[in-house]
Design a protein around this motif. Structure first.
Motif, short mmCIF file in Angstrom:
data_model
loop_
_atom_site.label_atom_id
_atom_site.label_comp_id
_atom_site.label_asym_id
_atom_site.label_seq_id
_atom_site.Cartn_x
_atom_site.Cartn_y
_atom_site.Cartn_z
N GLY A 9 44.94 45.35 32.68
CA GLY A 9 44.14 45.08 33.86
C GLY A 9 44.19 46.18 34.88
N TYR A 21 47.07 36.25 37.84
CA TYR A 21 48.24 37.02 37.41
C TYR A 21 49.39 36.93 38.41
CZ TYR A 21 45.47 39.27 33.73
OH TYR A 21 44.71 39.52 32.62
N ALA A 62 40.47 47.96 33.53
CA ALA A 62 39.54 47.06 34.22
C ALA A 62 38.91 47.77 35.41
CB ALA A 62 40.28 45.81 34.68
N SER A 99 37.87 40.92 29.17
CA SER A 99 38.55 39.75 29.73
C SER A 99 37.96 38.48 29.16
CB SER A 99 38.43 39.74 31.25
OG SER A 99 37.09 39.54 31.64
N SER A 141 44.95 37.69 26.19
CA SER A 141 44.66 36.94 27.42
C SER A 141 44.41 35.47 27.13
CB SER A 141 43.44 37.55 28.12
OG SER A 141 43.68 38.88 28.51
N GLU A 167 35.36 39.13 39.12
CA GLU A 167 36.27 39.08 37.98
C GLU A 167 37.66 39.60 38.34
OE1 GLU A 167 36.80 41.25 33.61
OE2 GLU A 167 35.02 41.60 34.83
N ALA A 168 37.72 40.76 39.01
CA ALA A 168 39.02 41.38 39.30
C ALA A 168 39.84 40.51 40.25
CB ALA A 168 38.80 42.78 39.88
N GLY A 176 41.46 47.73 39.29
CA GLY A 176 42.04 48.52 38.22
C GLY A 176 41.59 49.97 38.32
N THR A 197 41.04 37.29 38.53
CA THR A 197 42.04 37.58 37.50
C THR A 197 43.40 37.88 38.11
OG1 THR A 197 40.31 38.42 36.03
CG2 THR A 197 42.58 39.08 35.55
N TRP A 198 43.43 38.69 39.18
CA TRP A 198 44.72 39.05 39.75
C TRP A 198 45.33 37.93 40.56
CZ3 TRP A 198 47.94 42.61 38.27
CH2 TRP A 198 47.44 43.66 37.50
#
Length: 358
Positions: free
Chosen positions: A69, A280, A73, A163, A95, A272-273, A77, A276-277
Motif C-alpha cells: 500500500g 489498516y 498504491a 486492492s 488482502s 480508496e487510499a 502511497g 484502506t489506511w
C-alpha cells in the motif's frame, strides 16, 4: 494561480497522508512484535493462543499488504512500483484473506473472553482453540479465493488497481463484505454486550454478609451513619470501558471499509487510499487495545522493561530524593543551656548569668 494553489494543497495532503501511513506501519510492527514477546513469555494467560494468533495476523499484514500500500498504491502511497498481473493477483489474494482473518480472529477473541467471564467454572464447554482458529483460517482462505474469481488486472501501462475495493472481487464484493465484516461485527457486539451485562449485574449485586460479624445497633445514629452518599453513580460504568473501546475501535476502523465494498467501484476509487489506511490502522491499535488492557500483560511488560533498562541507584530514585529534600539541614546541635546563651549574644544584650567562680 488557483491551479498552483490546488497542486500545493494536494501535494501537502499526500505528504501528510504518507507520514501517517508510515507511522501506522511502524506502530503495527513494533506493537505487535512487543506484545507477541510478552504473551509468549507470560504463563497463565487463558486467551494466550488467540492473542498470539492476532499478533501473527497483524504482523503478516504489516509485512505484506501494508508495504504494498505504501509502494504501489496511489496517494498516500508512493505509487512508484508497477505490479504485473501475477503480483497484482497475489496482492488481491493477501488482502482478501488477511483482512477476514483479522476480523474473525478479533470476534473469536471476544467470544472466548465472554466464556471466561460468564462461565469461568465450566471449561469443558469451550471449543478447542485449535479448532476455532482452523475454522477462522479456512473461512479466510475461502474469502481470499473469491478475489481470484474477479476480473483480471489491467496490463502494466495502466494504473494497477490491486486492492479489494476497486475491481478485486467483482460481483462477489457484497458477499465478501457480509462474511468479512458484518458477521464479525455482530459476533463482537453480542460478546462484549453480554460481558457488559454480566459486569453490571455483578456491580449491582449487594455484598454477602460475613459470617460471625457483629450485629450493628438499631439506633437512629447507626442507621444514618450507613446511608449511601448523595453523589450520583452509574453502576457498571467501569465495566463498560473495555466493551465500548473494543466495539468502537472495530466500528471506526472496519465500518468504512465494509461500506465501501458495497458502493460502486467508480465512486470508491476516489476514497480508496483513505478508507484502506483507516482499516489498516486497526493492525496498530490491536496491541494497545487487546494487550495493555489486560493487567497480567501490563505487569509482565513492566517487568521486562525494568529488566531491559539500566538500573538506577537507589539514592537517585524519586522517593529517596524527595525524602532527602524534606529532611532538615544537618548542623552542630546545641544543648538546652547553650541555645539561649547564643541567642542573647547574637542579639547583643547583656549577659545576666552569674560570674564564674574561680
Amino acid at each position: 494561480m488557483a491551479n498552483t494553489t490546488g497542486l500545493i494543497v494536494t501535494e501537502l495532503a499526500g505528504s501528510v497522508g504518507l507520514i501517517l501511513a508510515v507511522l501506522v506501519e511502524v506502530g503495527a510492527l513494533l506493537g505487535n512484535g512487543a506484545l507477541l514477546v510478552v504473551v509468549l513469555r507470560t504463563p497463565g494467560l487463558q486467551d494466550a493462543l488467540y492473542l498470539v494468533h492476532l499478533c501473527v495476523v497483524d504482523l503478516l499484514a504489516a509485512a505484506s499488504i501494508m508495504p504494498l500500500g505504501l509502494l504501489a498504491a496511489p496517494p498516500p502511497g508512493l505509487g512508484r512500483v508497477r505490479l504485473g498481473p501475477a503480483p497484482c493477483r497475489a496482492a488481491r489474494f493477501l488482502s482478501a484473506a488477511l483482512l477476514p482473518a483479522c476480523t474473525l480472529g478479533v470476534a473469536a477473541l471476544g467470544l472466548v473472553r465472554y466464556r471466561l467471564i460468564a462461565h469461568p467454572l465450566r471449561p469443558g464447554g469451550r471449543p478447542a482453540p485449535g479448532l476455532v482458529l482452523t475454522a477462522v483460517w479456512t473461512a479466510a482462505g475461502l474469502l481470499g479465493a473469491l478475489s481470484l474469481l474477479g476480473p483480471p488486472p489491467a496490463p502494466p501501462p495502466a494504473p494497477a488497481r490491486c486492492s479489494v475495493l476497486v475491481g478485486g472481487l467483482g460481483p462477489f464484493r457484497p458477499l465478501w463484505a457480509l462474511l468479512a465484516f458484518a458477521l464479525p461485527a455482530f459476533l463482537l457486539l453480542g460478546a462484549y454486550g453480554s460481558i457488559f451485562l454480566v459486569a453490571r449485574r455483578a456491580a449491582l449485586r449487594p455484598p454477602l454478609p460475613v459470617r460471625g460479624a457483629r450485629l450493628r445497633s438499631d439506633s437512629l445514629d447507626s442507621r444514618l451513619s450507613f446511608l449511601p452518599t448523595l453523589r450520583p453513580r452509574l453502576p457498571g460504568g467501569k465495566a463498560a470501558l473495555a466493551p465500548a473501546l473494543a466495539v468502537g475501535q472495530f466500528a471506526a476502523c472496519w465500518l468504512p471499509y465494509g461500506c465501501a465494498c458495497l458502493a460502486p467501484a467508480a465512486r470508491v476509487a476516489e476514497a480508496e487510499a483513505a478508507v484502506t489506511w483507516v482499516a489498516y490502522s486497526a493492525f496498530a491499535a490491536h496491541p494497545f487495545l487487546y494487550g495493555l488492557l489486560q493487567r497480567p500483560v501490563r505487569l509482565a511488560l513492566g517487568r521486562f522493561t525494568r529488566r531491559a533498562l539500566p538500573r538506577v541507584p537507589k539514592a537517585w530514585h524519586p522517593r529517596a530524593v524527595l525524602q532527602r529534600l524534606k529532611r532538615p539541614p544537618e548542623g552542630p546541635t546545641l544543648g538546652p543551656s547553650e541555645a539561649p546563651l547564643q541567642a542573647r549574644e547574637l542579639a547583643g544584650g547583656p549577659n545576666l548569668s552569674l560570674p564564674e567562680t574561680t
